[in-house]
Motif scaffolding. Structure first.
Motif, PDB file in Angstrom:
ATOM      1  N   THR A 163      21.181 -47.432  59.844  1.00 10.52           N
ATOM      2  CA  THR A 163      22.560 -47.511  59.381  1.00 10.52           C
ATOM      3  C   THR A 163      22.891 -46.270  58.558  1.00 10.52           C
ATOM      4  OG1 THR A 163      21.862 -48.784  57.460  1.00 10.52           O
ATOM      5  CG2 THR A 163      22.634 -50.030  59.349  1.00 10.52           C
ATOM      6  N   PRO A 164      23.380 -45.239  59.216  1.00  9.82           N
ATOM      7  CA  PRO A 164      23.721 -44.026  58.477  1.00  9.82           C
ATOM      8  C   PRO A 164      24.875 -44.292  57.509  1.00  9.82           C
ATOM      9  CG  PRO A 164      24.466 -43.872  60.748  1.00  9.82           C
ATOM     10  CD  PRO A 164      23.665 -45.126  60.631  1.00  9.82           C
ATOM     11  N   THR A 165      24.944 -43.477  56.501  1.00 13.22           N
ATOM     12  CA  THR A 165      25.997 -43.570  55.493  1.00 13.22           C
ATOM     13  C   THR A 165      27.352 -43.309  56.136  1.00 13.22           C
ATOM     14  OG1 THR A 165      24.461 -42.835  53.786  1.00 13.22           O
ATOM     15  CG2 THR A 165      26.798 -42.584  53.305  1.00 13.22           C
ATOM     16  N   VAL A 166      28.342 -44.114  55.764  1.00 17.57           N
ATOM     17  CA  VAL A 166      29.698 -43.936  56.275  1.00 17.57           C
ATOM     18  C   VAL A 166      30.387 -42.887  55.400  1.00 17.57           C
ATOM     19  CG1 VAL A 166      31.920 -45.046  56.712  1.00 17.57           C
ATOM     20  CG2 VAL A 166      29.794 -46.301  57.107  1.00 17.57           C
ATOM     21  N   SER A 167      30.909 -41.856  56.020  1.00 18.83           N
ATOM     22  CA  SER A 167      31.570 -40.776  55.309  1.00 18.83           C
ATOM     23  C   SER A 167      33.057 -41.104  55.121  1.00 18.83           C
ATOM     24  CB  SER A 167      31.415 -39.473  56.089  1.00 18.83           C
ATOM     25  OG  SER A 167      32.042 -38.416  55.398  1.00 18.83           O
ATOM     26  N   LEU A 168      33.478 -41.199  53.857  1.00 18.42           N
ATOM     27  CA  LEU A 168      34.870 -41.494  53.521  1.00 18.42           C
ATOM     28  C   LEU A 168      35.361 -40.526  52.454  1.00 18.42           C
ATOM     29  CD1 LEU A 168      34.686 -45.390  53.205  1.00 18.42           C
ATOM     30  CD2 LEU A 168      35.736 -44.098  55.052  1.00 18.42           C
ATOM     31  N   ASP A 169      36.666 -40.346  52.399  1.00 13.53           N
ATOM     32  CA  ASP A 169      37.263 -39.571  51.320  1.00 13.53           C
ATOM     33  C   ASP A 169      37.669 -40.537  50.218  1.00 13.53           C
ATOM     34  OD1 ASP A 169      37.099 -37.088  52.615  1.00 13.53           O
ATOM     35  OD2 ASP A 169      38.976 -37.457  53.697  1.00 13.53           O
ATOM     36  N   PRO A 170      37.309 -40.241  48.962  1.00 15.88           N
ATOM     37  CA  PRO A 170      37.737 -41.131  47.884  1.00 15.88           C
ATOM     38  C   PRO A 170      39.246 -41.014  47.665  1.00 15.88           C
ATOM     39  CG  PRO A 170      36.701 -39.185  46.972  1.00 15.88           C
ATOM     40  CD  PRO A 170      36.559 -39.090  48.472  1.00 15.88           C
ATOM     41  N   ALA A 171      39.847 -42.089  47.205  1.00 16.90           N
ATOM     42  CA  ALA A 171      41.269 -42.051  46.859  1.00 16.90           C
ATOM     43  C   ALA A 171      41.446 -41.247  45.572  1.00 16.90           C
ATOM     44  CB  ALA A 171      41.790 -43.473  46.677  1.00 16.90           C
ATOM     45  N   SER A 172      42.649 -40.789  45.327  1.00 19.81           N
ATOM     46  CA  SER A 172      42.903 -39.934  44.159  1.00 19.81           C
ATOM     47  C   SER A 172      42.584 -40.634  42.834  1.00 19.81           C
ATOM     48  CB  SER A 172      44.358 -39.455  44.159  1.00 19.81           C
ATOM     49  OG  SER A 172      45.238 -40.570  44.123  1.00 19.81           O
ATOM     50  N   GLY A 173      42.713 -41.952  42.775  1.00 20.97           N
ATOM     51  CA  GLY A 173      42.425 -42.682  41.544  1.00 20.97           C
ATOM     52  C   GLY A 173      41.116 -43.450  41.589  1.00 20.97           C
ATOM     53  N   ALA A 174      40.170 -42.996  42.392  1.00 19.48           N
ATOM     54  CA  ALA A 174      38.903 -43.707  42.572  1.00 19.48           C
ATOM     55  C   ALA A 174      38.109 -43.851  41.283  1.00 19.48           C
ATOM     56  CB  ALA A 174      38.053 -43.009  43.638  1.00 19.48           C
ATOM     57  N   ASN A 175      38.343 -42.965  40.315  1.00 20.92           N
ATOM     58  CA  ASN A 175      37.596 -43.041  39.058  1.00 20.92           C
ATOM     59  C   ASN A 175      38.248 -43.969  38.030  1.00 20.92           C
ATOM     60  OD1 ASN A 175      39.766 -41.430  38.483  1.00 20.92           O
ATOM     61  ND2 ASN A 175      38.601 -39.863  37.377  1.00 20.92           N
ATOM     62  N   ASP A 176      39.304 -44.667  38.395  1.00 16.81           N
ATOM     63  CA  ASP A 176      39.951 -45.629  37.506  1.00 16.81           C
ATOM     64  C   ASP A 176      38.970 -46.770  37.218  1.00 16.81           C
ATOM     65  OD1 ASP A 176      41.572 -48.171  36.967  1.00 16.81           O
ATOM     66  OD2 ASP A 176      43.128 -46.631  36.871  1.00 16.81           O
ATOM     67  N   PRO A 177      38.882 -47.228  35.966  1.00 17.89           N
ATOM     68  CA  PRO A 177      37.975 -48.334  35.642  1.00 17.89           C
ATOM     69  C   PRO A 177      38.238 -49.597  36.472  1.00 17.89           C
ATOM     70  CG  PRO A 177      38.764 -47.297  33.628  1.00 17.89           C
ATOM     71  CD  PRO A 177      39.528 -46.687  34.769  1.00 17.89           C
ATOM     72  N   GLY A 178      39.475 -49.818  36.889  1.00 19.01           N
ATOM     73  CA  GLY A 178      39.780 -50.961  37.743  1.00 19.01           C
ATOM     74  C   GLY A 178      39.028 -50.896  39.059  1.00 19.01           C
ATOM     75  N   CYS A 179      38.854 -49.696  39.585  1.00 21.26           N
ATOM     76  CA  CYS A 179      38.109 -49.534  40.838  1.00 21.26           C
ATOM     77  C   CYS A 179      36.630 -49.855  40.648  1.00 21.26           C
ATOM     78  CB  CYS A 179      38.295 -48.131  41.397  1.00 21.26           C
ATOM     79  SG  CYS A 179      39.941 -47.863  42.100  1.00 21.26           S
ATOM     80  N   ALA A 180      36.107 -49.561  39.477  1.00 22.55           N
ATOM     81  CA  ALA A 180      34.716 -49.930  39.200  1.00 22.55           C
ATOM     82  C   ALA A 180      34.576 -51.447  39.222  1.00 22.55           C
ATOM     83  CB  ALA A 180      34.269 -49.366  37.858  1.00 22.55           C
ATOM     84  N   GLU A 181      35.572 -52.137  38.672  1.00 25.36           N
ATOM     85  CA  GLU A 181      35.559 -53.605  38.677  1.00 25.36           C
ATOM     86  C   GLU A 181      35.628 -54.149  40.110  1.00 25.36           C
ATOM     87  OE1 GLU A 181      35.076 -55.676  36.112  1.00 25.36           O
ATOM     88  OE2 GLU A 181      34.786 -53.926  34.840  1.00 25.36           O
ATOM     89  N   VAL A 182      36.424 -53.523  40.942  1.00 20.30           N
ATOM     90  CA  VAL A 182      36.517 -53.934  42.344  1.00 20.30           C
ATOM     91  C   VAL A 182      35.190 -53.660  43.052  1.00 20.30           C
ATOM     92  CG1 VAL A 182      37.612 -53.414  44.571  1.00 20.30           C
ATOM     93  CG2 VAL A 182      39.022 -53.684  42.515  1.00 20.30           C
ATOM     94  N   SER A 183      34.656 -52.471  42.866  1.00 24.96           N
ATOM     95  CA  SER A 183      33.440 -52.041  43.573  1.00 24.96           C
ATOM     96  C   SER A 183      32.254 -52.972  43.333  1.00 24.96           C
ATOM     97  CB  SER A 183      33.067 -50.611  43.176  1.00 24.96           C
ATOM     98  OG  SER A 183      34.051 -49.714  43.633  1.00 24.96           O
ATOM     99  N   VAL A 184      32.075 -53.425  42.104  1.00 24.24           N
ATOM    100  CA  VAL A 184      30.920 -54.281  41.819  1.00 24.24           C
ATOM    101  C   VAL A 184      31.099 -55.696  42.363  1.00 24.24           C
ATOM    102  CG1 VAL A 184      30.231 -52.944  39.795  1.00 24.24           C
ATOM    103  CG2 VAL A 184      31.693 -54.958  39.502  1.00 24.24           C
ATOM    104  N   ARG A 185      32.298 -56.033  42.797  1.00 20.50           N
ATOM    105  CA  ARG A 185      32.572 -57.373  43.322  1.00 20.50           C
ATOM    106  C   ARG A 185      32.751 -57.403  44.848  1.00 20.50           C
ATOM    107  NH1 ARG A 185      34.562 -57.034  38.255  1.00 20.50           N
ATOM    108  NH2 ARG A 185      34.417 -58.874  36.914  1.00 20.50           N
ATOM    109  N   LEU A 186      32.548 -56.281  45.510  1.00 16.58           N
ATOM    110  CA  LEU A 186      32.730 -56.247  46.968  1.00 16.58           C
ATOM    111  C   LEU A 186      31.723 -57.159  47.653  1.00 16.58           C
ATOM    112  CD1 LEU A 186      33.436 -52.457  47.599  1.00 16.58           C
ATOM    113  CD2 LEU A 186      35.067 -54.362  47.626  1.00 16.58           C
ATOM    114  N   PRO A 187      32.162 -57.856  48.702  1.00 17.87           N
ATOM    115  CA  PRO A 187      31.264 -58.793  49.397  1.00 17.87           C
ATOM    116  C   PRO A 187      30.201 -58.082  50.229  1.00 17.87           C
ATOM    117  CG  PRO A 187      33.383 -58.686  50.503  1.00 17.87           C
ATOM    118  CD  PRO A 187      33.516 -57.854  49.259  1.00 17.87           C
TER     119      PRO A 187
END
Length: 171
Positions: A28-52
């Protein structure tokens, strides 16, 4: 003499373990994506740790960009947190498991994009319909993660608004 057998066993085991590890990570190679402009927002960290771990029966894959997610091999579902939020829109809006989503693309397209409404930072989900994954199987899977970002505005469908014309005064 036991040391020779132990050293020989270790010498033989290392290449076997290395090959097994390489085989597991190579599948399973790494999926290459472009981060969104606000990817470093603390809200995104909260989303990321809860992804299924799975979405619509597809296993999560590693991505190379902050605040992103991918599921399926090949990737059938992609997520990017930190996209600029949208304001009032005439695009179709639906509420799924308490999360307001705006359909950003033509519903007949092979690849569909949904974006959260009323949450900053906003999150987009891209669904590849060619892979056989349905919106109804995907969007509910993200409700727990997206709910980590407080909703500040409710999305209303055009069906929710009063579309009856205002009476004009008679003369």
């Amino acid at each position: 003499m036991p040391r020779r057998h132990t050293a020989r066993a270790v010498t033989l085991a290392v290449p076997v373990l290395a090959a097994a590890l390489l085989a597991l990570t190579g599948c399973t190679p790494t999926v290459s994506l472009d981060p969104a402009s606000g990817a470093n927002d603390p809200g995104c960290a909260e989303v990321s740790v809860r992804l299924p771990d799975t979405v619509a029966g597809k296993a999560q894959r590693e991505t190379n960009a902050q605040a992103t997610g991918a599921w399926g091999d090949p990737a059938a579902v992609l997520l990017r947190c930190g996209v600029p939020p949208i304001g009032p829109t005439t695009k179709p809006c639906i509420t799924v498991s308490g999360i307001d989503w705006v359909l950003m693309t033509d519903p007949a397209a092979k690849t569909i994009v949904y974006q959260t409404f009323g949450r900053t930072p906003a999150t987009e989900v891209i669904i590849d319909h060619v892979s056989g994954v349905s919106d109804a199987a995907v969007l509910p899977e993200f409700s727990g993660a997206i709910a980590a970002i407080k909703q500040t505005q409710k999305c209303l469908s055009t069906l929710d608004t009063d579309s009856t014309p205002s009476p004009t005064p008679s003369r």
